[in-house]
Motif scaffolding. Structure first.
Motif, PDB file in Angstrom:
ATOM      1  N   LEU A 284       4.379 -43.293   8.574  1.00 21.29           N
ATOM      2  CA  LEU A 284       3.646 -42.191   8.144  1.00 21.29           C
ATOM      3  C   LEU A 284       4.052 -41.040   8.312  1.00 21.29           C
ATOM      4  N   THR A 285       5.228 -40.842   9.110  1.00 18.94           N
ATOM      5  CA  THR A 285       5.653 -39.506   9.777  1.00 18.94           C
ATOM      6  C   THR A 285       6.998 -39.352   9.023  1.00 18.94           C
ATOM      7  N   VAL A 286       7.985 -40.175   8.811  1.00 15.51           N
ATOM      8  CA  VAL A 286       9.109 -40.092   8.248  1.00 15.51           C
ATOM      9  C   VAL A 286       9.200 -39.581   7.025  1.00 15.51           C
ATOM     10  N   CYS A 287       8.411 -40.148   6.152  1.00 17.41           N
ATOM     11  CA  CYS A 287       8.485 -39.551   4.571  1.00 17.41           C
ATOM     12  C   CYS A 287       7.008 -39.337   4.301  1.00 17.41           C
ATOM     13  N   PRO A 288       6.422 -38.527   4.667  1.00 17.61           N
ATOM     14  CA  PRO A 288       5.054 -38.371   4.509  1.00 17.61           C
ATOM     15  C   PRO A 288       4.828 -37.614   3.125  1.00 17.61           C
ATOM     16  N   SER A 289       5.841 -36.900   2.558  1.00 16.39           N
ATOM     17  CA  SER A 289       5.662 -36.317   1.189  1.00 16.39           C
ATOM     18  C   SER A 289       6.088 -37.068   0.013  1.00 16.39           C
ATOM     19  N   ASN A 290       7.053 -37.970   0.386  1.00 16.85           N
ATOM     20  CA  ASN A 290       7.634 -38.593  -0.724  1.00 16.85           C
ATOM     21  C   ASN A 290       6.599 -39.426  -1.644  1.00 16.85           C
ATOM     22  N   ALA A 291       5.505 -39.957  -1.076  1.00 15.24           N
ATOM     23  CA  ALA A 291       4.525 -40.688  -2.069  1.00 15.24           C
ATOM     24  C   ALA A 291       4.097 -39.758  -2.924  1.00 15.24           C
ATOM     25  N   GLN A 292       4.054 -38.236  -2.520  1.00 10.38           N
ATOM     26  CA  GLN A 292       3.261 -37.412  -3.447  1.00 10.38           C
ATOM     27  C   GLN A 292       4.327 -36.934  -4.575  1.00 10.38           C
ATOM     28  N   LEU A 293       5.407 -37.249  -4.738  1.00 12.61           N
ATOM     29  CA  LEU A 293       6.064 -37.058  -5.764  1.00 12.61           C
ATOM     30  C   LEU A 293       5.821 -38.087  -6.834  1.00 12.61           C
ATOM     31  N   SER A 294       5.699 -37.509  -8.044  1.00 13.93           N
ATOM     32  CA  SER A 294       5.562 -38.552  -9.376  1.00 13.93           C
ATOM     33  C   SER A 294       6.303 -38.178 -10.404  1.00 13.93           C
ATOM     34  N   ALA A 295       6.379 -39.106 -11.228  1.00 13.85           N
ATOM     35  CA  ALA A 295       7.117 -38.622 -12.468  1.00 13.85           C
ATOM     36  C   ALA A 295       6.130 -38.021 -13.469  1.00 13.85           C
ATOM     37  N   THR A 296       4.824 -38.200 -13.306  1.00  9.27           N
ATOM     38  CA  THR A 296       4.018 -37.520 -14.289  1.00  9.27           C
ATOM     39  C   THR A 296       3.041 -36.542 -13.388  1.00  9.27           C
ATOM     40  N   PHE A 297       3.750 -35.893 -12.557  1.00  9.54           N
ATOM     41  CA  PHE A 297       3.326 -34.734 -11.772  1.00  9.54           C
ATOM     42  C   PHE A 297       2.627 -33.566 -12.558  1.00  9.54           C
ATOM     43  N   TYR A 298       3.285 -33.333 -13.916  1.00  9.29           N
ATOM     44  CA  TYR A 298       3.140 -32.098 -14.611  1.00  9.29           C
ATOM     45  C   TYR A 298       2.542 -32.556 -16.052  1.00  9.29           C
ATOM     46  N   SER A 299       2.122 -33.747 -16.116  1.00 12.10           N
ATOM     47  CA  SER A 299       1.499 -34.278 -17.309  1.00 12.10           C
ATOM     48  C   SER A 299       0.404 -33.792 -17.862  1.00 12.10           C
ATOM     49  N   SER A 300      -0.432 -32.744 -17.355  1.00 18.06           N
ATOM     50  CA  SER A 300      -1.515 -32.171 -17.745  1.00 18.06           C
ATOM     51  C   SER A 300      -1.437 -30.689 -17.397  1.00 18.06           C
ATOM     52  N   THR A 301      -0.454 -30.406 -16.613  1.00 17.18           N
ATOM     53  CA  THR A 301      -0.460 -28.736 -16.297  1.00 17.18           C
ATOM     54  C   THR A 301       1.042 -28.371 -17.177  1.00 17.18           C
ATOM     55  N   CYS A 302       1.681 -29.094 -17.439  1.00 16.01           N
ATOM     56  CA  CYS A 302       3.072 -28.713 -17.971  1.00 16.01           C
ATOM     57  C   CYS A 302       3.766 -29.748 -18.765  1.00 16.01           C
ATOM     58  N   PRO A 303       3.212 -30.431 -19.688  1.00  9.26           N
ATOM     59  CA  PRO A 303       3.612 -31.722 -20.298  1.00  9.26           C
ATOM     60  C   PRO A 303       4.992 -31.561 -20.801  1.00  9.26           C
ATOM     61  N   ASN A 304       5.278 -30.276 -21.297  1.00 10.97           N
ATOM     62  CA  ASN A 304       6.679 -30.417 -22.099  1.00 10.97           C
ATOM     63  C   ASN A 304       7.873 -29.947 -21.048  1.00 10.97           C
ATOM     64  N   VAL A 305       7.646 -29.758 -19.855  1.00 10.29           N
ATOM     65  CA  VAL A 305       8.703 -29.636 -18.972  1.00 10.29           C
ATOM     66  C   VAL A 305       9.931 -30.018 -19.127  1.00 10.29           C
ATOM     67  N   SER A 306       9.775 -31.351 -19.230  1.00  8.33           N
ATOM     68  CA  SER A 306      11.238 -32.173 -19.406  1.00  8.33           C
ATOM     69  C   SER A 306      12.230 -31.997 -20.603  1.00  8.33           C
ATOM     70  N   SER A 307      11.518 -31.780 -21.695  1.00  7.00           N
ATOM     71  CA  SER A 307      11.893 -31.157 -22.898  1.00  7.00           C
ATOM     72  C   SER A 307      12.608 -29.813 -23.019  1.00  7.00           C
ATOM     73  N   ILE A 308      11.841 -29.083 -22.178  1.00  5.09           N
ATOM     74  CA  ILE A 308      12.365 -27.556 -21.975  1.00  5.09           C
ATOM     75  C   ILE A 308      13.553 -27.530 -21.132  1.00  5.09           C
ATOM     76  N   VAL A 309      13.545 -28.542 -20.236  1.00  2.00           N
ATOM     77  CA  VAL A 309      14.707 -28.241 -19.343  1.00  2.00           C
ATOM     78  C   VAL A 309      16.122 -28.918 -20.031  1.00  2.00           C
ATOM     79  N   ARG A 310      15.655 -30.019 -20.791  1.00  2.00           N
ATOM     80  CA  ARG A 310      16.887 -30.489 -21.380  1.00  2.00           C
ATOM     81  C   ARG A 310      17.319 -29.913 -22.673  1.00  2.00           C
TER      82      ARG A 310
END
Length: 331
Positions: A18-44
């Motif tokens: 619970l303490t070594v990697c508490p935030s890793n589980a909060q990262l997600s490939a779909t984190f911006y799916s509703s708030t900025c769905p085009n972010v990957s294509s903008i970067v690319r």
């Protein structure tokens, strides 16, 4: 009341989980799916446009992600300029000074994203996405970048000097630096494979050409014909900032030639060649595998980039979403 040894051990394991990697589980490939769905294509698209005028930029952006994550975790601290509460920038640390680049491309990406979805995407996530786009556009592997990092409020120049592996480091030192951020030997070899594209300045390896470790002679692990080529490109007393291809056979393509070069004693940096030339090292068999099997290298590299991207990210209410990647908000 005393707990049994097995029960106590179980509690310790749960606590560490619970303490070594508490935030890793909060990262997600779909984190911006509703708030900025085009972010990957903008970067690319931005990286692709930058590559048209600068074929080196893909390697530079990948390196930027590496140099960010090894210091304070993946929090975009490497992007901060001096100003406000930032008195010492990581940009001026020895591993970055006059060699780290791509900051203007990150600025352009940030500007495009802010136009589309303001105040949502962190600079730390932009750096992670730019690295993946750079590798993919260089004919390398692709992977689902885990997102949701937030930006740090501080820079750590001394940490950059201490934590980032140097081109003259021994394999033992490099291994220790990777272990310090939770990365293993396979991660070390796979991530070193990013030197399959990009350039390095003469000053980072000239000691191997004429006076290796104070011997007055070249590094004995260097192939003789490659040594002669490098001595001509980087003469004694010459321009230390002159650029040389890290992989002379395919300098702008992401492939496994880097490992073939090591097997043939044609690694440009001392830290590269030691992966293969250090007697008894566990890295040798991994280099041989990646040299003969590009698919294995690509798969390992993608996994290791995800592992590296998970180094101590700020999430939730930690840090902030910078409006300008070069400075903390309000400074």
């Amino acid at each position: 009341m005393f707990s049994s040894p097995s029960y106590s051990l179980a509690l310790v394991i749960i606590f560490l989980a619970l303490t070594v990697c508490p935030s890793n589980a909060q990262l997600s490939a779909t984190f911006y799916s509703s708030t900025c769905p085009n972010v990957s294509s903008i970067v690319r698209n931005a990286v692709q446009q930058a590559l048209q005028s600068d074929p080196r930029i893909g390697a530079s952006l990948t390196r930027l992600h590496f140099h960010d994550c090894f210091v304070n975790g993946c929090d975009a601290s490497v992007l901060l300029d001096v100003g406000g509460n930032i008195t010492l920038s990581e940009k001026n640390a020895v591993p970055n000074n006059n060699s780290a680049r791509g900051f203007d491309v990150v600025d352009n990406i940030k500007s495009s994203i802010e136009s589309s979805c303001p105040g949502v995407v962190s600079c730390a996530d932009i750096v992670a996405l730019a690295a993946e786009a750079s590798v993919s556009l260089g004919a390398g592997p692709t992977w689902n970048v885990l997102l949701g990092r937030r930006d740090g409020l501080t820079a750590n120049q001394s940490g950059a000097n201490a934590a980032i592996p140097a081109p003259t480091d021994s394999l033992a030192n490099i291994t220790a630096k990777f272990a310090a951020v939770g990365l293993n030997i396979t991660d070390l070899v796979a991530l070193s494979g990013s030197h399959t594209f990009g350039r390095a300045q003469c000053r980072f390896f000239s000691n191997r050409l004429f006076n290796f470790s104070g011997t007055g002679s070249p590094d004995p692990t260097l192939d003789s014909s490659y040594l002669a080529t490098l001595q001509q490109a980087c003469p004694q007393g010459g321009n230390g900032s002159s650029l040389n291809n890290l992989d002379p056979s395919s300098p702008d393509t992401f492939d496994n030639n880097y490992f073939s070069n090591l097997v043939n004693n044609r690694g440009l940096l001392q830290s590269d060649q030691e992966l293969f030339s250090t007697n008894g090292s566990a890295t040798i068999s991994i280099v041989n595998n990646f040299s003969s099997n590009q698919t294995a290298f690509f798969q390992a590299f993608a996994r290791s980039m995800i592992n590296m991207g998970n180094i101590s990210p700020l999430t939730g209410s930690q840090g902030e979403i910078r409006s300008n990647c070069r400075k903390v908000n309000g400074s």
